[in-house]
Write an enzyme that holds these catalytic residues in place. Structure first.
Site, short mmCIF file in Angstrom:
data_model
loop_
_atom_site.label_atom_id
_atom_site.label_comp_id
_atom_site.label_asym_id
_atom_site.label_seq_id
_atom_site.Cartn_x
_atom_site.Cartn_y
_atom_site.Cartn_z
N LYS A 190 0.87 -1.18 0.00
CA LYS A 190 0.00 0.00 0.00
C LYS A 190 0.91 1.23 0.00
CE LYS A 190 -1.98 2.98 1.99
NZ LYS A 190 -1.80 4.40 1.61
N GLU A 265 8.68 1.12 11.43
CA GLU A 265 9.76 2.11 11.22
C GLU A 265 9.10 3.48 11.33
OE1 GLU A 265 12.95 1.69 10.77
OE2 GLU A 265 12.98 -0.48 10.54
N GLU A 396 8.73 16.18 15.90
CA GLU A 396 9.21 15.94 14.54
C GLU A 396 8.50 16.90 13.60
OE1 GLU A 396 7.93 12.36 12.38
OE2 GLU A 396 10.00 12.09 11.75
P1 NAD Z 1 1.78 8.40 7.82
O1 NAD Z 1 1.93 7.58 9.04
O2 NAD Z 1 0.72 9.42 7.76
O3 NAD Z 1 1.52 7.44 6.55
C1 NAD Z 1 2.37 6.39 6.22
C2 NAD Z 1 1.60 5.34 5.44
O4 NAD Z 1 0.59 4.81 6.30
C3 NAD Z 1 0.86 5.87 4.21
O5 NAD Z 1 0.86 4.88 3.21
C4 NAD Z 1 -0.55 6.08 4.72
O6 NAD Z 1 -1.52 6.00 3.71
C5 NAD Z 1 -0.68 4.92 5.69
N1 NAD Z 1 -1.67 5.11 6.76
C6 NAD Z 1 -2.11 6.28 7.31
N2 NAD Z 1 -3.04 6.04 8.26
C7 NAD Z 1 -3.19 4.70 8.31
C8 NAD Z 1 -4.00 3.83 9.10
N3 NAD Z 1 -4.85 4.29 10.02
N4 NAD Z 1 -3.89 2.50 8.91
C9 NAD Z 1 -3.03 2.00 8.01
N5 NAD Z 1 -2.25 2.77 7.22
C10 NAD Z 1 -2.32 4.11 7.37
O7 NAD Z 1 3.22 9.01 7.55
P2 NAD Z 1 3.67 9.98 6.38
O8 NAD Z 1 3.22 11.35 6.72
O9 NAD Z 1 3.26 9.40 5.06
O10 NAD Z 1 5.25 9.84 6.47
C11 NAD Z 1 6.02 10.60 7.30
C12 NAD Z 1 6.35 9.85 8.57
O11 NAD Z 1 7.02 8.62 8.26
C13 NAD Z 1 7.33 10.61 9.46
O12 NAD Z 1 6.93 10.50 10.81
C14 NAD Z 1 8.64 9.88 9.24
O13 NAD Z 1 9.55 10.03 10.29
C15 NAD Z 1 8.20 8.49 9.05
N6 NAD Z 1 9.23 7.69 8.35
C16 NAD Z 1 9.95 6.76 9.04
C17 NAD Z 1 10.95 6.04 8.40
C18 NAD Z 1 11.78 5.02 9.15
O14 NAD Z 1 12.42 4.20 8.49
N7 NAD Z 1 11.82 5.00 10.47
C19 NAD Z 1 11.22 6.27 7.05
C20 NAD Z 1 10.47 7.22 6.39
C21 NAD Z 1 9.47 7.93 7.04
#
Ligand code: NAD
Length: 492
Positions: A190, A265, A396
């Protein structure tokens, strides 16, 4: 400045985009679509299906059937390895196209996109090679009163949901697809709703490479719909998630339904320490890159900078100079160093953090504005000496905003570094071997970089302490996350 939208779209982005379920390219059952935007232009250039629970259910059924029939899981390890190598070769052959799609979708400078994709392909090959290195072990057991031949088997965990964010979409997808398929799992990917393009192209190339239908499914859609349906699905054995800590916590609750395995992650607020014995000509540009690369939209961005008092003014002025001279622009514009943020929502969030710093009276050294042009740009921004409770220091931001603070000695490192719920990365710049190793042990974070910052190699584990995650990607640990262990006792 020229907008990305003035370029002709790559052919893949011009055709109608569909999801991949069971080897077929399909619309959402509801017929609904999501707009996909070019963040440098601030406007939509295509749509993808808005997958929901019923689409996820079809994908999970396809993955389950493929898994149970063993079309992939029971293929010999050598054959799986060959297929994944073929897929890596296809990625390489199409690297220019993949890089263009990534820039269009995410906005990052094209040189950065290409580097990230090259590294992701290297990682894919690392896991391709691991197909033939998955072993159980024999044991001369002594606790039972008879003779036994006893051994462990290592088996794929089953049907896995792979959920990834938008900040480095191709790499994030490969980081999960490669170990999942190497382990023999069937998967549903996804992608983030903002950046589905390279994920869908991966799906096309996977079919071309010979990954059987149903083994890799790609469902586009909102996190709250497609993502949540995947996490709540009773026939999914494992979720591997990269994204925000907030959503990660929701996933922990949702996964309780069938106690599915979970790898997380998550976010970070990573500190970088510059000691006064460091080579400042190296430390200044590297500490600047630690926060400004990909416009600060990196999970391990070095967003808290601690500089030893004697060199504080010089280092902070140097980083402010780097920021002042950075060239903002669309990812395709030659010379662009800083691209846009992913969306209007993200631009607004980052501007709110900047406003919070100004309201709290923190000294703004450079940046702080969103240029008056199309697209979601924010200037590289440096704040000096905020208090330890400022939002700029605690939360963050996921944008090009640095909080720089002085520190006195190594005695303060542990309390400063670890005063956060996160524990993803940390950097240290010093010419003292002893200081470097001491800091590496003092910080509670999954990755420590000495005299440079960022990046990871697939041979080593990558992940977070504390609220930055559960488990590790990379290294043998990365494939372990997709394996179950079984003990077999045979009485002789
Ligand atoms: P997000 O958590 O909003 O979304 C990430 C993914 O999860 C997207 O595909 C989104 O559609 C999905 N998602 C959102 N709500 C969901 C739910 N309720 N159930 C299942 N899936 C859901 O994050 P973002 O804004 O897309 O990305 C930024 C964040 O990701 C930052 O906090 C960043 O630090 C983190 N990040 C972490 C790593 C790592 O390796 N630790 C790497 C990259 C980004």
């Amino acid at each position: 400045m020229k907008n990305t939208a003035e370029r002709p779209l790559p052919p893949f982005a011009r055709k109608p985009l569909r999801m991949l379920i069971d080897g077929h390219w399909v619309e959402a059952r509801s017929g609904a679509v999501l707009e996909v935007e070019d963040p440098a232009a601030g406007r939509s250039f295509t749509t993808v299906p808005a997958g929901e629970a019923q689409d996820v259910d079809l994908a999970v059924r396809a993955a389950r059937r493929a898994f149970d029939e063993g079309v992939w899981a029971r293929r010999s390890a050598v054959q799986r390895e060959r297929t994944l190598w073929t897929l890596s070769d296809l990625f390489e052959r199409h690297i220019d196209e993949l890089s263009e799609l990534e820039v269009l979708d995410n906005g990052m400078p094209i040189s950065l996109a290409k580097r990230a994709i090259e590294r992701a392909i290297d990682g894919f090959r690392y896991y391709a090679g691991m197909c033939t290195k998955i072993h159980g072990r024999t044991s001369d057991i002594s606790g039972l009163r008879a003779q036994f031949h006893a051994y462990s088997l290592v088996e794929p965990v089953g049907v896995v949901g792979l959920i990834v964010p938008w900040n480095s979409p191709f790499a994030a997808a490969c980081n999960k697809i490669a170990p999942a398929l190497a382990a023999g799992c069937s998967a549903i990917l996804k992608p983030a709703e903002q950046t589905p393009l390279t994920a869908l192209r991966i799906g096309e190339l996977a079919l071309e490479a010979g990954v059987p239908p149903g083994v890799l499914n790609i469902v586009t859609g909102l996190g709250s719909a497609a993502g949540a349906a995947l996490v709540n699905h009773p026939d999914v054995d494992k979720i591997s998630f990269t994204g925000s800590t907030e959503v990660g916590k929701d996933l922990v609750r949702a996964a309780a339904g069938n106690l599915k395995r979970l790898s997380l992650e998550l976010g970070g607020k990573s500190p970088v320490f510059v000691f006064d014995d460091a080579d400042l000509d190296q430390a200044i540009p590297r500490a600047a890159a630690a926060i400004f690369s990909n416009s600060g939209q990196i999970c391990y961005a070095g967003s808290r900078l601690y500089v030893q008092q004697a060199v504080f003014d010089r280092v902070v002025a140097g980083i402010a100079d780097v920021a002042r001279n950075m060239r903002l622009g669309g990812g395709f514009e030659p010379g662009t160093e800083l691209g846009p943020l992913i969306s209007e929502r993200q631009r607004r969030t980052v501007m709110q953090y900047i406003a919070s710093g100004l309201e709290e009276g923190v000294e703004l050294l450079v940046g702080g504005r969103s240029p008056d042009r199309a697209g979601y740009f924010v200037e590289p921004t440096v704040f000096a000496s905020p208090g330890k409770d400022a939002r700029l220091v605690r939360e963050e931001i996921f944008g090009p905003v640095l909080a720089a603070m002085p520190f006195a000695s190594i005695d303060e490192v542990a309390s400063l570094a670890n005063d956060t719920p996160y524990g993803l990365g940390a950097g240290v710049f010093t010419n003292s071997v002893s200081t470097a190793h001491r800091v590496a042990r003092l910080v509670r974070a999954g990755n420590v970089w000495v005299n440079f910052y960022g990046g990871s190699d697939k041979s080593l584990p990558f992940g977070g302490y504390k609220e930055s995650g559960w488990g590790r990607e990379g290294g043998p640990e990365g494939i372990d996350a997709f394996l179950e262990k079984k003990a077999v006792y045979m009485r002789l």
